[in-house]
Structures are given as C-alpha cells and as structure tokens.
Design an enzyme around this catalytic site. Sequence first.
Site, PDB file in Angstrom:
ATOM      1  N   GLU A   1       0.837  -1.212   0.000  1.00  0.00           N
ATOM      2  CA  GLU A   1       0.000   0.000   0.000  1.00  0.00           C
ATOM      3  C   GLU A   1       0.871   1.260   0.000  1.00  0.00           C
ATOM      4  O   GLU A   1       0.483   2.286  -0.543  1.00  0.00           O
ATOM      5  CB  GLU A   1      -0.936   0.009   1.220  1.00  0.00           C
ATOM      6  CG  GLU A   1      -2.050  -1.030   1.157  1.00  0.00           C
ATOM      7  CD  GLU A   1      -3.216  -0.657   0.217  1.00  0.00           C
ATOM      8  OE1 GLU A   1      -3.510   0.527   0.052  1.00  0.00           O
ATOM      9  OE2 GLU A   1      -3.828  -1.603  -0.335  1.00  0.00           O
TER      10      GLU A   1
ATOM     11  N   HIS B   1      -2.590  -8.574  -2.940  1.00  0.00           N
ATOM     12  CA  HIS B   1      -1.491  -7.605  -2.839  1.00  0.00           C
ATOM     13  C   HIS B   1      -0.149  -8.233  -3.242  1.00  0.00           C
ATOM     14  O   HIS B   1       0.804  -7.517  -3.524  1.00  0.00           O
ATOM     15  CB  HIS B   1      -1.351  -7.096  -1.394  1.00  0.00           C
ATOM     16  CG  HIS B   1      -2.340  -6.041  -1.026  1.00  0.00           C
ATOM     17  ND1 HIS B   1      -3.662  -6.323  -0.776  1.00  0.00           N
ATOM     18  CD2 HIS B   1      -2.198  -4.698  -0.861  1.00  0.00           C
ATOM     19  CE1 HIS B   1      -4.291  -5.192  -0.464  1.00  0.00           C
ATOM     20  NE2 HIS B   1      -3.427  -4.202  -0.513  1.00  0.00           N
TER      21      HIS B   1
HETATM   22  N1  DGL Z   1      -5.773  -8.069  -0.714  1.00  0.00           N
HETATM   23  C1  DGL Z   1      -6.458  -8.756   0.300  1.00  0.00           C
HETATM   24  C2  DGL Z   1      -6.467 -10.261   0.038  1.00  0.00           C
HETATM   25  O1  DGL Z   1      -6.387 -10.689  -1.091  1.00  0.00           O
HETATM   26  C3  DGL Z   1      -6.219  -8.474   1.756  1.00  0.00           C
HETATM   27  C4  DGL Z   1      -5.381  -7.403   2.304  1.00  0.00           C
HETATM   28  C5  DGL Z   1      -5.878  -6.936   3.678  1.00  0.00           C
HETATM   29  O2  DGL Z   1      -5.496  -7.496   4.716  1.00  0.00           O
HETATM   30  O3  DGL Z   1      -6.687  -6.015   3.655  1.00  0.00           O
HETATM   31  O4  DGL Z   1      -6.610 -11.028   0.961  1.00  0.00           O
END
Ligand code: DGL
Length: 272
Positions: free
Chosen positions: A153, A187
């Site tokens: 992020e 992510h």
């Molecule tokens: N991008 C999210 C996933 O695929 C989660 C990231 C978060 O902890 O908000 O699990």
Amino acid sequence: MKKNDPIVLFDSGVGGLTIAKEVMSEFPNEDIIYFGDTAHLPYGSRPQSEVRKFALEIIGYFLELGAKLVIIACNTATAAGLKAAQQRFEVPIIGPIQPGVREAVVATTNNKIGVIATEGTIGSGAYQNSLCKQSAEVEVYAQACPQFIPLVEAGELYSQKTKQVAQRCLASVVKKGIDTLLLGCTHFPYLRNVFKEIAGKDVNMIYPGQGIALQVRGFLEKEELLNSNSTGGKRKFYVSDLDKLSAKFVKLGKEFLNFKELEFEELDLWNG
Ligand code: DGL
C-alpha cells in the site's frame, strides 16, 4: 443484468488491481469499476464476520447502481463472504480462491505447495481445505504474511525493507521444498520478483488473475452478456478513503500494472 452494465471488482485496497489488470486487458470493451475499501484496510486482521459485512455492503451498493458481475478481488473477503454473497444476491459473484487452487494443483510436480496469505485467509482454512479437496496427493504449507500489505500500500514494491521482510516470511515454506507458491492475497503479485529471488526461479508463482478473467469470459459468453461497444469500455477507480492512498503507490503501481490512467476518486459508501 444488461450487456452494458459494468463489471465491479473490489478489495480492501490496491491489491485487487492485480486482478483488475487481467480483466481489463481481456475485456477492453467492458465498463469496469474498481473499489478499494481503504477506510477499512487491512481486512486480514479483522474478524471474518466484520469482513463479510463489509463485502455484502459493498456488493449491495454496486448492485443497486447496476452491475452484471462482481469479482471479489480479495482473498480475505472471498474466504469470509463469497458463499454468503452468492446466497444473498442473484448476480454472479466470483473470487480468486478456486481458480488459484486449480492452477496450483496443475502446476505442481512434487505435490508440495506453499500458500501465503493474510492471517484471516490462512486462519479460515479456505486454501488448505480447497487444495486438499482438489487433490488428495498434495502437501500444503501455509503461512500468514500480513506484513506485506502495508508495504505494498505504501508503494514499497522493491525496497530493501520489503526484501528483508520477504526473507523472514517465506523461510518456513521455502525450506519444505515446495515447487509451487500460491500468492493467496491480491497484494502479493506486486512482490513476485522479490519472492522469486528468495524462493528460487524454478518455483511456480500462482496468482489467479488470468484464471478469473477466463471464468468471467465463460460466464459472459454463456449468458450472452459481452458488451458489444467497440469504442472501449470506461474504467473508474474508487477508494473509500483517499487520504489512505499513497502517491508513491499510485506512481509505481501504475507502471507495474502498465495502466495508462490510474486516478482514484473517493467514494465513502458508509458516510457518503
Ligand atoms: N488483498 C487482500 C487479500 O487478497 C487483503 C489485504 C488486507 O489485509 O486487507 O486477501
């Protein structure tokens, strides 16, 4: 559901853009809306019931406006809320866990698969159960790695700090001799080169963007819902809290994703 209704994708932040990228390039004529719930990021450390509630509220909001398909571009929200969402809404709703599992089982040759994801996803057992259901042969090594989310992020995609964190997080799964690593958080594909350096270049890295895009194509073709607009679909990027979006991420993420435009607007569904 109409042909010219948009496809909606959402995540807790910018992770889901790694899926949006594949969907956008597969469907240049579709209108696509991306929503990052930065006001509630991270989802991974929240109780499943809370993440499920956010997911249902986000989906409900966009369905009111009209959408022909919703992609939960977040593994944590998929583990917590996909089933509930599919039961509640009539529009098709898909998530990354199933396509990722299928790809990983096809890719492995030594049947040792590592899964890295948020603590919420790993704690739910969704990947572990699905992998074992898909193949009785596989040994699954799961590791929660929530540390990567704030780094991504913040746009720390290639920094020394990211490499050090990755060394520590991946050590336990790599030492099991895995030949396939499932990136069970949207992510994580931003860090795949760092992961390759640590896990070894022969380890398959699985992230289900293309698998999702194929699933979307199957559905739109079957239901005859492909948008015939040949002048190019509209793309809209929203976050629930613009102050939580890092300018560094927007710059690096845009390059990484190879997007011409990446401009976010604030859309606070809860206090709008
Ligand atoms: N991008 C999210 C996933 O695929 C989660 C990231 C978060 O902890 O908000 O699990």
